[in-house]
Write an enzyme that holds these catalytic residues in place. Structure first.
Site, mmCIF file in Angstrom:
data_model
loop_
_atom_site.group_PDB
_atom_site.id
_atom_site.type_symbol
_atom_site.label_atom_id
_atom_site.label_comp_id
_atom_site.label_asym_id
_atom_site.label_seq_id
_atom_site.Cartn_x
_atom_site.Cartn_y
_atom_site.Cartn_z
ATOM 1 N N GLU A 1 28.986 36.490 33.515
ATOM 2 C CA GLU A 1 29.840 36.415 34.702
ATOM 3 C C GLU A 1 31.026 37.370 34.596
ATOM 4 O O GLU A 1 31.427 37.990 35.581
ATOM 5 C CB GLU A 1 30.345 34.977 34.900
ATOM 6 C CG GLU A 1 29.283 34.003 35.367
ATOM 7 C CD GLU A 1 28.719 34.350 36.734
ATOM 8 O OE1 GLU A 1 29.491 34.809 37.598
ATOM 9 O OE2 GLU A 1 27.501 34.176 36.937
ATOM 10 N N SER A 2 31.591 37.484 33.396
ATOM 11 C CA SER A 2 32.740 38.383 33.222
ATOM 12 C C SER A 2 32.299 39.840 33.202
ATOM 13 O O SER A 2 32.993 40.711 33.742
ATOM 14 C CB SER A 2 33.478 38.024 31.928
ATOM 15 O OG SER A 2 34.045 36.737 32.018
ATOM 16 N N HIS B 1 39.515 50.716 39.905
ATOM 17 C CA HIS B 1 39.000 50.190 38.641
ATOM 18 C C HIS B 1 39.905 50.692 37.532
ATOM 19 O O HIS B 1 40.338 51.838 37.543
ATOM 20 C CB HIS B 1 37.572 50.691 38.395
ATOM 21 C CG HIS B 1 37.176 50.661 36.944
ATOM 22 N ND1 HIS B 1 37.164 51.801 36.152
ATOM 23 C CD2 HIS B 1 36.804 49.645 36.134
ATOM 24 C CE1 HIS B 1 36.779 51.486 34.928
ATOM 25 N NE2 HIS B 1 36.567 50.187 34.879
ATOM 26 N N GLY C 1 26.199 36.650 22.614
ATOM 27 C CA GLY C 1 27.125 35.697 23.214
ATOM 28 C C GLY C 1 27.899 36.267 24.379
ATOM 29 O O GLY C 1 28.917 35.706 24.780
ATOM 30 N N ALA C 2 27.415 37.379 24.926
ATOM 31 C CA ALA C 2 28.122 38.027 26.029
ATOM 32 C C ALA C 2 28.230 37.079 27.219
ATOM 33 O O ALA C 2 27.308 36.323 27.520
ATOM 34 C CB ALA C 2 27.398 39.302 26.430
ATOM 35 N N ARG C 3 29.364 37.148 27.903
ATOM 36 C CA ARG C 3 29.579 36.297 29.076
ATOM 37 C C ARG C 3 29.226 37.102 30.326
ATOM 38 O O ARG C 3 30.001 37.934 30.793
ATOM 39 C CB ARG C 3 31.033 35.831 29.116
ATOM 40 C CG ARG C 3 31.266 34.740 30.141
ATOM 41 C CD ARG C 3 32.647 34.121 29.918
ATOM 42 N NE ARG C 3 32.803 32.900 30.680
ATOM 43 C CZ ARG C 3 33.238 32.877 31.947
ATOM 44 N NH1 ARG C 3 33.544 33.995 32.566
ATOM 45 N NH2 ARG C 3 33.370 31.716 32.579
ATOM 46 N N SER D 1 39.859 44.742 31.816
ATOM 47 C CA SER D 1 39.026 45.450 32.789
ATOM 48 C C SER D 1 39.231 44.824 34.154
ATOM 49 O O SER D 1 39.252 43.592 34.276
ATOM 50 C CB SER D 1 37.553 45.367 32.388
ATOM 51 O OG SER D 1 36.739 46.040 33.322
ATOM 52 N N TYR E 1 41.205 49.337 29.776
ATOM 53 C CA TYR E 1 41.814 49.876 28.557
ATOM 54 C C TYR E 1 41.410 48.973 27.400
ATOM 55 O O TYR E 1 41.438 47.739 27.524
ATOM 56 C CB TYR E 1 43.336 49.980 28.702
ATOM 57 C CG TYR E 1 43.697 51.057 29.693
ATOM 58 C CD1 TYR E 1 43.638 52.402 29.331
ATOM 59 C CD2 TYR E 1 44.005 50.736 31.014
ATOM 60 C CE1 TYR E 1 43.899 53.399 30.258
ATOM 61 C CE2 TYR E 1 44.268 51.731 31.939
ATOM 62 C CZ TYR E 1 44.210 53.064 31.558
ATOM 63 O OH TYR E 1 44.446 54.058 32.476
ATOM 64 N N ARG E 2 41.010 49.574 26.285
ATOM 65 C CA ARG E 2 40.380 48.794 25.218
ATOM 66 C C ARG E 2 40.697 49.389 23.844
ATOM 67 O O ARG E 2 41.026 50.567 23.724
ATOM 68 C CB ARG E 2 38.870 48.751 25.428
ATOM 69 C CG ARG E 2 38.257 50.140 25.543
ATOM 70 C CD ARG E 2 36.847 50.120 26.123
ATOM 71 N NE ARG E 2 36.314 51.476 26.235
ATOM 72 C CZ ARG E 2 36.511 52.276 27.266
ATOM 73 N NH1 ARG E 2 37.231 51.863 28.296
ATOM 74 N NH2 ARG E 2 36.000 53.493 27.294
#
Length: 322
Positions: free
Chosen positions: A284-285, A127, A280-282, A113, A130-131
């Site tokens: 900042e990212s 922007h 546990g999501a980050r 991303s 792709y995932r």
């Protein structure tokens, strides 16, 4: 930009697994895009590479360049995570039409991303994302799908630039199916709608989700073509406009439009919501997409006949560019 998230031994052993193929590909795209952006920046400015791990499983590599001459903030994030989906995240997926069986499900997600906020108001923001997802249901059945897209958010409308951007994306789509571009262009216009203002976030591009209609290899090849079209669709616009002169009024307009960008990302964007609901999501990212500076004014409306009003009209009424 960094070593892959998954241990090398696993990457070698499972080289034919789609999870491995996607991880290696997005690491490659991250490196190529960061290097292409650095070529447009002051030579003293380089991406800061922040490698992180997630205790629940996996991790990622976040690359950020801030306070450059060309880019006020440029972020390119790769995440490769796995674990168990909580109820709220399952709900987010079900809202997109995925009929998942179970309350907590093992999952794998790998994606790239990026959001680029240029300093000069005459350079658009871009922007792309792709995932790849895999979810294992309670009965052991695996579901997989791809998603993503690339879209452009200019502050001043240069139709030649927008046509170039859309033409490059269409070329990538047409390689696989001549019906893809029009379908995914409309999906993009519909998705990036700031509903409470009845305007789009930008001038669109392509967007798709739950992409699993063909074999996983065919879907992966399409996603590769889309991701590889980002540099040729966007970097020429950076090079074209990075030295354009601009006024303080044009800078103010850029900051106001960034405010609308923030509104969409925090209120509507499903990727942001998925990230915030994932254990546990980050943060900042996840919030890397937000600009360093933005602005809100009460009841702001550009005067008729101005370039700002011209852009606003397009945002309210999307058009066909090619």
């Amino acid at each position: 930009m960094a070593e892959p998230v998954t241990p090398r031994s696993t990457l070698i052993k499972d080289k034919d697994d789609m999870k491995v193929k996607m991880e290696l590909f997005i690491m490659k795209i991250q490196a190529e895009f960061c290097r292409a952006l650095e070529n447009e920046e002051d030579p003293s400015k380089k991406f800061f590479v922040d490698r992180w791990t997630r205790s629940e499983g996996g991790g990622g590599v976040t690359c950020v360049l801030q306070d450059g001459k060309t880019f006020e903030k440029a972020g390119v994030n790769v995440s490769v995570v796995h674990g168990v989906l909580p109820v709220d995240a399952v709900r987010q997926m079900k809202a997109r039409g995925k009929d998942l069986v179970g309350k907590e499900l093992p999952f794998f997600a790998a994606g790239i991303s990026s959001v680029i906020h240029p300093s000069n108001p005459h350079i658009p923001t871009v922007h792309f994302n792709y995932r790849y997802f895999e979810v294992t249901q309670e009965n052991g059945e695996k579901m997989w799908w791809f998603g993503g897209g690339t879209d452009l958010t200019p502050y001043y409308l240069v139709e030649e630039d927008v046509r170039h951007f859309h033409s490059t994306l269409k070329k990538a789509c047409d390689t696989h199916d001549r019906g893809y571009y029009q379908k995914f262009k409309k999906w993009c216009d519909d998705y990036f709608l700031v509903n409470h203002r009845n305007e789009r976030r930008g001038v669109g591009g392509i967007f798709f989700d739950d992409f699993d209609g063909k074999s996983s290899e065919d879907c992966f090849e399409f996603v590769k073509s889309c991701a590889e079209s980002v540099i040729p669709s966007y970097v020429p616009l950076v090079n074209k406009h990075r030295n354009d002169p601009y006024t303080s009024a044009e800078r103010d307009w850029q900051l106001l439009r960034r405010g609308r960008y923030v509104e969409f990302n925090l209120v509507y964007d499903r990727g942001t919501k998925f990230g915030l609901y994932t254990p546990g999501a980050r943060i900042e990212s996840i919030l890397m997409s937000l600009p360093v500076y933005a602005k809100w004014e009460y009841m702001h409306s550009p005067p008729d006949g101005t370039p700002e009003a011209k852009l606003t009209e397009i945002l309210k009424n999307p058009k066909e560019w090619i």
